[in-house]
Design a protein around this motif. Structure first.
Motif, PDB file in Angstrom:
ATOM      1  N   ASP A 182       0.894  -1.328  -0.009  1.00 18.95           N
ATOM      2  CA  ASP A 182       0.043   0.056   0.193  1.00 18.95           C
ATOM      3  C   ASP A 182       0.750   1.074   0.024  1.00 18.95           C
ATOM      4  OD1 ASP A 182       0.983  -0.588   2.719  1.00 18.95           O
ATOM      5  OD2 ASP A 182      -1.024   0.048   3.616  1.00 18.95           O
ATOM      6  N   THR A 183       2.226   1.196  -0.177  1.00 19.91           N
ATOM      7  CA  THR A 183       3.087   2.225  -0.178  1.00 19.91           C
ATOM      8  C   THR A 183       2.832   3.039  -1.358  1.00 19.91           C
ATOM      9  OG1 THR A 183       4.607   1.316   1.164  1.00 19.91           O
ATOM     10  CG2 THR A 183       5.344   3.330  -0.106  1.00 19.91           C
ATOM     11  N   ASP A 184       2.719   4.375  -1.273  1.00 16.49           N
ATOM     12  CA  ASP A 184       2.485   5.257  -2.580  1.00 16.49           C
ATOM     13  C   ASP A 184       3.986   5.187  -3.313  1.00 16.49           C
ATOM     14  OD1 ASP A 184       2.190   7.028  -4.309  1.00 16.49           O
ATOM     15  OD2 ASP A 184       1.827   8.768  -3.141  1.00 16.49           O
ATOM     16  N   VAL A 185       3.937   4.709  -4.679  1.00 18.33           N
ATOM     17  CA  VAL A 185       5.157   4.294  -5.456  1.00 18.33           C
ATOM     18  C   VAL A 185       5.040   5.565  -6.684  1.00 18.33           C
ATOM     19  CG1 VAL A 185       5.877   2.354  -4.313  1.00 18.33           C
ATOM     20  CG2 VAL A 185       4.171   2.318  -6.210  1.00 18.33           C
ATOM     21  N   LYS A 186       4.097   6.350  -6.585  1.00 16.60           N
ATOM     22  CA  LYS A 186       4.029   7.192  -7.743  1.00 16.60           C
ATOM     23  C   LYS A 186       5.302   8.163  -7.779  1.00 16.60           C
ATOM     24  CE  LYS A 186       2.069   9.506 -11.177  1.00 16.60           C
ATOM     25  NZ  LYS A 186       1.478   8.695 -12.436  1.00 16.60           N
ATOM     26  N   VAL A 187       6.103   8.161  -8.964  1.00 15.67           N
ATOM     27  CA  VAL A 187       7.198   8.892  -8.953  1.00 15.67           C
ATOM     28  C   VAL A 187       7.109  10.241  -9.200  1.00 15.67           C
ATOM     29  CG1 VAL A 187       9.182   9.351 -10.359  1.00 15.67           C
ATOM     30  CG2 VAL A 187       8.247   6.661 -10.022  1.00 15.67           C
TER      31      VAL A 187
END
Length: 421
Positions: A110-115
């Motif tokens: 569920d970690t936000d990995v949006k660059v």
């Protein structure tokens, strides 16, 4: 750096220089420089596919499709999830070289990995470790295909699973245990000046002590305490100082147990990390420390006049990590070729060291191997504030390309990587 760094083999250096001058090799090196933005875009795309350890499949499927799109026809996912793309050589029985980059990250699903992009800086969890490694080996593949390079030996492009944490390099261990390979270059981290000549081994254990427990006053003397036994055990090796050379270490990383202040603890557990550059030292340390828990539990049980065996404490030892150690001799062909390729490309050797990577597995099998880096600059690995900067990102694929081609042989140039007996 190693204490004694021997000179490069003049013959190996001369051979790598010859390979570098080949027209098609020059083209592949130029493609790596030309396609830095395309490669960076791919690094971003892969980063935005969550891939926690043990949950890499979605990213793995993307890596598989990319390998096929770039020209590989022999691409598969093995029994545990590694992606293996084989680029066949022209010589039957030629050497097999693995280029491996791990696909997993340390972050939860569920970690936000949006660059997020800010100039040359790209920020996201996992953007450097190890999406940069995946970017590098995919760029190598594209360069070889576009330049129409035919190698004598096979090159396997591999995305491995389970490199991080409790993944315990399971992908590279499975690969080495179940395939006959002659050389291995892991691709991890970003500093192209780094070459690994050794692997730091680590053994990790969870030790549990369990009994019946009870009220601190009413059951006093009738049942022993798991916490008291654990304290006895740790005291037995608290002053243990393992070998300094080869460096060998230990630590009790976690400890937990008990329920309330007025209860005799029914359960206590610790997690222990032990590391060494040498497998024999690691095994000796492990045997010594583990034996202390048996001694401590026996002493704690004996310190009370308890005759009921059901009330006695018991110890349980569970292995939770096993990364084998290994060291390559300085004349190892993979090390000599990697250092020669650095020299030819004008890359300064700034770190000649040992670490813990996917290269641990092949080194422990005595397979010529190292870990090279992807190029670029990254900081804050294993942190949600991780970032990657596009600085000389072409150097990683160039270094890996030149090293790989020199090892497996190309055109009329012989392979520097020998077949294992």
């Amino acid at each position: 750096m190693a204490k004694e760094l021997p000179a490069l083999s003049e013959s190996v250096l001369a051979q790598v220089q010859k390979v570098a001058k080949l027209e098609k090799v020059q083209k592949a090196l130029e493609i790596a420089k030309r396609d830095v933005q395309r490669a960076m875009d791919e690094q971003v795309e892969l980063c935005e596919i969550p891939a926690p350890t043990f949950m890499e499949e979605k990213r793995a499927r993307s890596v598989m499709e990319r390998m096929k799109a770039y020209g590989l026809t022999d691409v598969k996912m093995d029994e545990i999830g590694n992606v293996i793309g084989v680029r066949k050589g022209t010589v039957e029985g030629g050497p097999i070289l693995v280029l491996g980059a791990h696909m997993d990250s340390v972050f939860s699903i569920d970690t936000d990995v949006k660059v997020k992009k800010d100039g040359i800086r790209y920020s996201a969890p996992g953007i450097g470790d190890n999406c940069s490694g995946l970017r590098a080996i995919l760029q190598v593949l594209r360069g070889l295909e576009e330049a129409d390079i035919k190698t004598k030996g096979d090159i396997w492009f591999v995305g491995t699973v389970g490199e991080e944490g409790n993944g315990d390099i399971r992908g590279s261990k499975h690969l080495c245990n179940n395939n006959k390979i002659d050389g291995f270059i892991a691709v991890d981290s970003t500093d192209v000046g780094r070459v690994l000549y050794g692997a730091t081994g680590s053994h990790r254990w969870r030790i549990s002590i369990d009994g019946l427990g009870g009220h601190s006053f009413a059951e006093y003397g009738k049942t022993p305490s798991a916490i008291h036994a654990m304290a006895r055990a740790i005291q037995k090796f608290a002053d243990l100082r393992p070998a300094a050379d080869p460096k060998t270490t230990w630590t009790v990383g976690t400890i937990k147990g008990g329920t309330t202040v007025n209860s005799i603890a029914a359960h206590c557990e610790v997690e222990i990390d032990m590391r060494s550059f040498d497998n024999k030292c690691l095994l000796a340390l492990e045997a010594e420390i583990l034996s202390k828990f048996d001694e401590a539990v026996a002493e704690e049980n004996a310190s009370w006049t308890i005759t009921d065996p059901e009330r006695l404490l018991k110890v349980t030892k569970t292995a939770i990590g096993d990364r084998p150690a290994g060291t390559r001799p300085h004349d190892c062909p993979v090390l000599q070729v990697a250092r020669s390729a650095q020299k030819v490309l004008g890359i300064e050797l700034t770190q000649y060291v040992r670490s813990s990577t996917d290269a641990n597995a092949p080194m422990s099998h005595d397979i010529p191997s190292t870990c090279l880096c992807s190029g670029g600059h990254a900081e804050n690995a294993h942190n949600v504030k991780e970032f990657f900067e596009m600085i000389d990102t072409h150097l990683g694929p160039q270094l890996i390309t030149l090293a790989a081609l020199s090892l497996v042989g190309v055109e009329d140039e012989e392979a520097l990587l020998p077949k294992k007996a």
